[in-house]
Motif scaffolding. Sequence first.
Motif, PDB file in Angstrom:
ATOM      1  N   ALA A   1     -10.563   0.603 -20.446  1.00  0.00           N
ATOM      2  CA  ALA A   1      -9.730   1.567 -19.726  1.00  0.00           C
ATOM      3  C   ALA A   1     -10.488   2.184 -18.551  1.00  0.00           C
ATOM      4  CB  ALA A   1      -9.243   2.651 -20.687  1.00  0.00           C
TER       5      ALA A   1
ATOM      6  N   PHE B   1      -2.980  -4.838 -29.673  1.00  0.00           N
ATOM      7  CA  PHE B   1      -3.393  -4.085 -28.485  1.00  0.00           C
ATOM      8  C   PHE B   1      -4.072  -4.964 -27.437  1.00  0.00           C
ATOM      9  CE2 PHE B   1      -2.753  -0.641 -31.490  1.00  0.00           C
ATOM     10  CZ  PHE B   1      -2.051   0.251 -30.704  1.00  0.00           C
TER      11      PHE B   1
ATOM     12  N   PHE C   1      -3.287  -7.986 -26.704  1.00  0.00           N
ATOM     13  CA  PHE C   1      -2.236  -8.749 -26.033  1.00  0.00           C
ATOM     14  C   PHE C   1      -1.687  -8.038 -24.786  1.00  0.00           C
ATOM     15  CE2 PHE C   1       2.467  -9.801 -26.199  1.00  0.00           C
ATOM     16  CZ  PHE C   1       2.348 -10.936 -25.421  1.00  0.00           C
ATOM     17  N   PRO C   2      -1.171  -6.801 -24.899  1.00  0.00           N
ATOM     18  CA  PRO C   2      -0.678  -6.176 -23.665  1.00  0.00           C
ATOM     19  C   PRO C   2      -1.798  -5.867 -22.663  1.00  0.00           C
ATOM     20  CG  PRO C   2      -0.552  -4.621 -25.478  1.00  0.00           C
ATOM     21  CD  PRO C   2      -0.889  -5.949 -26.066  1.00  0.00           C
ATOM     22  N   LEU C   3      -2.981  -5.449 -23.164  1.00  0.00           N
ATOM     23  CA  LEU C   3      -4.042  -5.037 -22.243  1.00  0.00           C
ATOM     24  C   LEU C   3      -4.514  -6.192 -21.354  1.00  0.00           C
ATOM     25  CD1 LEU C   3      -6.260  -2.628 -24.382  1.00  0.00           C
ATOM     26  CD2 LEU C   3      -4.645  -2.054 -22.583  1.00  0.00           C
TER      27      LEU C   3
ATOM     28  N   LEU D   1      -0.424  -8.727 -20.441  1.00  0.00           N
ATOM     29  CA  LEU D   1       0.863  -8.231 -19.957  1.00  0.00           C
ATOM     30  C   LEU D   1       0.783  -7.244 -18.801  1.00  0.00           C
ATOM     31  CD1 LEU D   1       2.957  -7.764 -23.214  1.00  0.00           C
ATOM     32  CD2 LEU D   1       2.958  -9.667 -21.618  1.00  0.00           C
ATOM     33  N   ILE D   2      -0.060  -6.209 -18.931  1.00  0.00           N
ATOM     34  CA  ILE D   2       0.049  -5.123 -17.948  1.00  0.00           C
ATOM     35  C   ILE D   2      -0.573  -5.473 -16.608  1.00  0.00           C
ATOM     36  CG2 ILE D   2       0.164  -3.327 -19.712  1.00  0.00           C
ATOM     37  CD1 ILE D   2      -2.739  -2.644 -19.020  1.00  0.00           C
TER      38      ILE D   2
END
Lengths: 95, 198
Positions: free
Chosen positions: B33, B189, B191-193, B196-197
Motif C-alpha cells: 500500500a 486479498f 487477487f484484487p491488489l 484487478l485494481i
Amino acid sequence: MNQKQQAHGISYGTLLSVLTTLLALTAITVYASQIDMGALNIWVALLIASTKASLVLMFFMHLRYESGLLKYTFTITVFTLAIIIGLTFWDVAFR
Amino acid sequence: MQSSSDHEGSKLGMWLFLYTEIMLFGGLFVLYAVYYHKFTDDFIAGGQQLDTFFGTLNTVILLISSFAVAAAITAIQNNSKKIAIILLGSSLLCGFLFLINKYIEWSHKFEVGIYPNSEKLLESDPGLNIFFGLYYVITGLHGVHIIIGMALLVWSLVRVKSNHITDQNYVLLENAGLYWHLVDLIWIFIFPLFYLIL
C-alpha cells in the motif's frame, strides 16, 4: 462431547450456497474492475474482498459457531493490524 | 469431557498461529500500500502486465477447494468416510491446478525478462522493480503456503483412511482445513491488489 461437536456441523447445502455467493462476488469484482470509477475502484475491490473473507471466516472456518474466546482474539488481531496500517499511513501521508 | 477441552485447546493453538500469519501477510500488504501510494503510475504499468484471466481462474480454484475441505469436515461429522476422502482428494487436485497455473504464469514472466534482479527490471523505473519484487515475494510466499497446506491435507487424508480421524476426533482435519482456508483468505486479498485494481 459428541453433542457439542455436532453443533458445529454445517450442512452441505449451506456450504454450497456460501460457495455460490463467493463465486458470484468474484464475478462481480472482476466486472466492477473493468468500469473506470477512479479511486473508487480500489475501495469497491477491497469491500468485496472483505465480504468474501468474512464469508470464508464465518462459514468455512466455522468462526460464527465458535466460542467467544476465538471471536474476540480474532477481532483483536484484525484491530491490531488496522492500527498498524492506520499509523503507517499517518506517517506516510504527513511526511 | 477431557477430550472436549483438548479439542478446543488444539483449535485455539491453531488460531493463535493463524493470527501470526495474518500479521505476516498484513505487513506485506502495508508495504504494498505504501509503495502503491509512492509509485502509483509504475504499479499501474506493472499490474497491466499481469493476466487477470489467471488471477480469476486461481481465485475460483481456491474457492472450490476451500468449499471441498469445509464439506469434508461435514462428511466426517456425518460419518461418511468415503465422501470425505473424495472431497479431500478434490481439494488436493485444486491445489495442484493452482500451482500449475502459477508455474505457467511465472515462467511466462521469466521469458519476457521479468524476474527479481533481471536486467530489464534493473534498467526500468524503481517503482516497477519494487512492484514486481512485491509480486514475487507475496505470491511466492503464498505459493509456499499452498504447498504446506497440501502437505497437511495429504496427512489428513491418510489419517482419515486409516480411521484415525473419525466423527469422534477430527481436530487434525479441522486444523488442516483452517490453514487451507487461511491460504484462500490471503489469496482473496492478493487477487484484487495485483490483478484487478491496477
